[in-house]
Enzyme design. Structure first.
Site, PDB file in Angstrom:
ATOM      1  N   ASP A   1     -64.243  14.574 -33.814  1.00 29.23           N
ATOM      2  CA  ASP A   1     -62.958  15.141 -34.245  1.00 29.23           C
ATOM      3  C   ASP A   1     -62.131  15.614 -33.043  1.00 29.23           C
ATOM      4  O   ASP A   1     -60.947  15.904 -33.181  1.00 29.23           O
ATOM      5  CB  ASP A   1     -63.221  16.297 -35.222  1.00 29.23           C
TER       6      ASP A   1
ATOM      7  N   LYS B   1     -63.801  15.788 -41.130  1.00 37.82           N
ATOM      8  CA  LYS B   1     -63.161  17.068 -41.448  1.00 37.82           C
ATOM      9  C   LYS B   1     -63.435  17.441 -42.908  1.00 37.82           C
ATOM     10  O   LYS B   1     -63.467  16.542 -43.754  1.00 37.82           O
ATOM     11  CB  LYS B   1     -61.640  16.930 -41.284  1.00 37.82           C
TER      12      LYS B   1
ATOM     13  N   LYS C   1     -49.616  12.200 -28.094  1.00 36.88           N
ATOM     14  CA  LYS C   1     -50.759  11.867 -28.944  1.00 36.88           C
ATOM     15  C   LYS C   1     -50.219  11.303 -30.261  1.00 36.88           C
ATOM     16  O   LYS C   1     -49.529  11.987 -31.000  1.00 36.88           O
ATOM     17  CB  LYS C   1     -51.592  13.133 -29.225  1.00 36.88           C
TER      18      LYS C   1
ATOM     19  N   ASP D   1     -56.038  11.510 -38.713  1.00 41.00           N
ATOM     20  CA  ASP D   1     -57.239  12.086 -38.112  1.00 41.00           C
ATOM     21  C   ASP D   1     -58.178  12.578 -39.214  1.00 41.00           C
ATOM     22  O   ASP D   1     -58.029  13.677 -39.729  1.00 41.00           O
ATOM     23  CB  ASP D   1     -56.845  13.244 -37.181  1.00 41.00           C
TER      24      ASP D   1
ATOM     25  N   ASP E   1     -50.827  14.284 -37.199  1.00 36.55           N
ATOM     26  CA  ASP E   1     -51.474  14.189 -35.889  1.00 36.55           C
ATOM     27  C   ASP E   1     -50.784  13.178 -34.964  1.00 36.55           C
ATOM     28  O   ASP E   1     -51.165  13.016 -33.811  1.00 36.55           O
ATOM     29  CB  ASP E   1     -52.963  13.842 -36.076  1.00 36.55           C
TER      30      ASP E   1
ATOM     31  N   ARG F   1     -57.890  14.275 -27.293  1.00 38.73           N
ATOM     32  CA  ARG F   1     -58.067  14.407 -25.842  1.00 38.73           C
ATOM     33  C   ARG F   1     -58.616  13.123 -25.228  1.00 38.73           C
ATOM     34  O   ARG F   1     -58.387  12.852 -24.058  1.00 38.73           O
ATOM     35  CB  ARG F   1     -58.953  15.620 -25.539  1.00 38.73           C
TER      36      ARG F   1
ATOM     37  N   GLU G   1     -60.762  13.942 -30.810  1.00 40.47           N
ATOM     38  CA  GLU G   1     -60.403  12.569 -30.447  1.00 40.47           C
ATOM     39  C   GLU G   1     -59.089  12.482 -29.673  1.00 40.47           C
ATOM     40  O   GLU G   1     -58.896  11.573 -28.872  1.00 40.47           O
ATOM     41  CB  GLU G   1     -60.302  11.700 -31.723  1.00 40.47           C
TER      42      GLU G   1
HETATM   43  N1  BES Z   1     -55.771  17.029 -34.758  1.00 35.32           N
HETATM   44  C1  BES Z   1     -56.699  18.054 -34.585  1.00 35.32           C
HETATM   45  C2  BES Z   1     -56.091  19.376 -34.202  1.00 35.32           C
HETATM   46  C3  BES Z   1     -55.282  20.074 -35.268  1.00 35.32           C
HETATM   47  C4  BES Z   1     -55.869  20.979 -36.123  1.00 35.32           C
HETATM   48  C5  BES Z   1     -53.925  19.844 -35.369  1.00 35.32           C
HETATM   49  C6  BES Z   1     -55.110  21.618 -37.092  1.00 35.32           C
HETATM   50  C7  BES Z   1     -53.170  20.497 -36.317  1.00 35.32           C
HETATM   51  C8  BES Z   1     -53.773  21.378 -37.179  1.00 35.32           C
HETATM   52  C9  BES Z   1     -57.702  17.685 -33.486  1.00 35.32           C
HETATM   53  O1  BES Z   1     -57.948  16.330 -33.321  1.00 35.32           O
HETATM   54  C10 BES Z   1     -58.997  18.314 -33.854  1.00 35.32           C
HETATM   55  O2  BES Z   1     -59.526  17.965 -34.855  1.00 35.32           O
HETATM   56  N2  BES Z   1     -59.438  19.268 -33.045  1.00 35.32           N
HETATM   57  C11 BES Z   1     -60.625  19.984 -33.327  1.00 35.32           C
HETATM   58  C12 BES Z   1     -61.381  20.139 -32.034  1.00 35.32           C
HETATM   59  C13 BES Z   1     -62.781  20.618 -32.212  1.00 35.32           C
HETATM   60  C14 BES Z   1     -63.635  19.537 -32.840  1.00 35.32           C
HETATM   61  C15 BES Z   1     -63.355  20.992 -30.863  1.00 35.32           C
HETATM   62  C16 BES Z   1     -60.233  21.354 -33.895  1.00 35.32           C
HETATM   63  O3  BES Z   1     -59.216  21.901 -33.475  1.00 35.32           O
HETATM   64  O4  BES Z   1     -60.913  21.826 -34.782  1.00 35.32           O
HETATM   65 ZN    ZN Z   2     -56.412  15.057 -33.901  1.00 33.33          ZN
HETATM   66 ZN    ZN Z   3     -59.512  15.619 -34.598  1.00 38.96          ZN
END
Ligand code: BES
Ligand code: ZN
Ligand code: ZN
Length: 474
Positions: free
Chosen positions: A319, A249, A237, A242, A260, A323, A321
């Site tokens: 968010d 966020k 990824k 992000d 990210d 996946r 994204e």
């Molecule tokens: N890049 C983030 C995941 C992340 C969070 C990485 C904190 C490192 C530290 C990912 O794209 C994301 O935002 N995931 C969300 C998913 C949710 C919207 C279901 C998350 O983990 O909050």
């Molecule tokens: Zn992300």
């Molecule tokens: Zn995200």
């Protein structure tokens, strides 16, 4: 050891054994109340010795102790250091751990500082004296030195990319890095831009890129030695930033999201490493480099996207994204017909909640593959934890209007439901040949830990390289 001249001798005191023959300054150490506890150190500049307490001679303890010591010495005025070789299980493990610890501990990211910290330290001698009555195998020691040097330098290479800002590293710069890599090594390279991604039906990856001024990049590095017995695909990824997209966020959570791209950068580092080690297996490194921005073209919650395998995805949160990018890249990867496919991603905050910030989450349908990954982690000094799939969780990503939803309808197990979402894009043939690594926790840190500095760690590289080396020997 006696014949080597250096400004400072580093002496490990193993498991508080102050009566060991290598401990020469017992009186002074007693005056300093030095007990040889783990992480305790005593510098005796007149005698030119630094004593460092270490719990055992395991490769983990050695690597971490070396990294912490070098970190502490880097600002001092010692030009040269020598240390005795301590056997872990073998000279291979011992030398490897020492070399990795020193190179990883020495890392410092100063690109954005006006004044670069200068270090005078320029040589570390590892003295291979006889220890525990065993003679050292120099050939093994030298091989370990070479291999660990390549690995550790490439971990630092990954750290250097991840630590750079979203302004400096965009999807286009990720492509430039890949181009430079293929020029420096014998890796071949294919790069596909927006047109290809759209035309090939990679609608999920494409949608994530829409609000960004930078076009998405599908980067494909290839290591293909003659007569390779196996073919492995690695997918990373590479979200160069992000913001969360329209499901924006909060400020605190957005900060550090330059990290990210860590999964993609690890793929660069792994490909560079295996090219330099010249591993006899075919490896494809695929990086989905995209920026998740906001803007008038942004994809939206309520959109329905179609991925490369024709499955439709209901967007409930922009968010989630990573996946989406991985879904299309995994489809692309399976078309290469590999024996095994592994993806690596900073995918979920939930993985950090589940395992803590130091541990890589391992998911997949194959116990055998997962167990090989855990073993590689143990050997290479990384931490992994299993996040098991089960029969109930897949229901949480069902969608009322599309084939699958991009986030879970429930509150818990978010790392696993993200893994299960990816599984929707793994064909039946590949279900048991796929594993997913969530590196959201260990890839980036506010404080130094073990052999890792503040900021990017390069987490996952050593594990994956060990896994590929193991396959090469089989
Ligand atoms: N890049 C983030 C995941 C992340 C969070 C990485 C904190 C490192 C530290 C990912 O794209 C994301 O935002 N995931 C969300 C998913 C949710 C919207 C279901 C998350 O983990 O909050
Ligand atoms: Zn992300
Ligand atoms: Zn995200």
């Amino acid at each position: 050891m006696k014949d080597v001249v250096a400004d400072l001798e580093l002496v490990f005191v193993v498991n508080k054994k102050l009566d060991h023959k290598w401990v020469k300054d017992r009186d002074n150490l007693a005056k300093l109340n030095f007990k040889g506890e783990a992480e305790e150190s005593a510098l005796l500049p007149e005698g030119g010795r630094l004593y460092v307490g270490i719990e055992s001679m395991s490769h983990d303890d050695l690597r971490i102790a070396c990294a912490e010591t070098i970190r502490a010495l880097i600002s001092k005025n010692f030009k040269t250091i020598k240390l005795g070789m301590y056997f872990a299980k073998s000279e291979f493990e011992g030398v490897g751990a020492i070399v990795e610890g020193c190179i990883l501990g020495e890392y410092n990211f100063s690109k954005y500082k006006s004044k670069h910290a200068k270090t005078v330290l320029h040589k570390i001698f590892i003295c291979c004296d006889d220890y525990s009555g065993r003679k050292i195998n120099f050939k093994n020691a030298q091989l370990a030195l070479k291999q660990s040097e390549i690995i550790a330098k490439n971990v630092n290479f990954v750290r250097d990319i991840v630590n750079q800002t979203p302004k400096d590293i965009t999807p286009l710069t990720m492509s430039k890095i890949a181009k430079d890599l293929s020029k420096q090594t014998r890796l071949s390279l294919k790069i596909f831009g927006e047109k290809y991604i759209k035309e090939k039906g990679m609608g999920a990856m494409h949608a994530v890129s829409l609000a960004s001024p930078y076009p998405p990049q599908l980067i494909h590095l290839i290591h293909k030695p003659k007569n390779a017995q196996r073919k492995i695909v690695l997918v990373g990824k590479g979200l160069t930033y992000d913001t969360g997209g329209l499901s924006l966020k909060p400020s605190d959570a957005m900060l550090t999201m330059k990290m990210d791209k860590a999964g993609g950068c690890v793929i660069f580092g792994v490909m560079k490493t295996i090219a330099e080690l010249n591993l006899p297996i075919e490896v494809h490194g695929i990086v989905g480099a995209v920026e998740n921005a906001i803007g008038k073209h942004a994809y939206k919650p309520d959109d329905v996207l179609r991925a490369k395998n024709s499955k439709t995805i209901e967007i409930k949160n922009t968010d989630a994204e990573g996946r989406l990018v991985l879904a299309d890249c995994l489809c692309y990867g399976q078309e290469l017909k590999p024996d095994i496919i592994i993806d690596i991603a900073t995918l979920t905050g939930a993985c950090i909640v589940a395992l803590g910030e130091y541990t890589i989450g391992v998911m997949g349908h194959s116990q055998e593959l997962k167990s090989m990954i855990h073993k590689s982690a143990e050997r290479s000094g990384e931490l992994t934890g299993d996040l098991p799939f089960n029969r109930y969780l897949p229901k949480l990503i069902k969608s009322k209007i599309a084939d699958v939803a991009n986030v879970s309808s429930g509150k818990w197990g978010g790392a696993i439901t993200a893994g299960l979402f990816l599984s929707e894009f793994i064909s039946d043939e590949y279900k048991d040949k796929w594993a997913h690594l969530d590196i959201a926790g260990p890839s980036f840190a506010d404080n130094a830990w073990g052999e890792n500095p503040i900021g990017a760690s390069g987490s996952g590289l050593r594990l994956l390289v060990d896994y590929l080396c193991t396959l090469s020997k089989k």
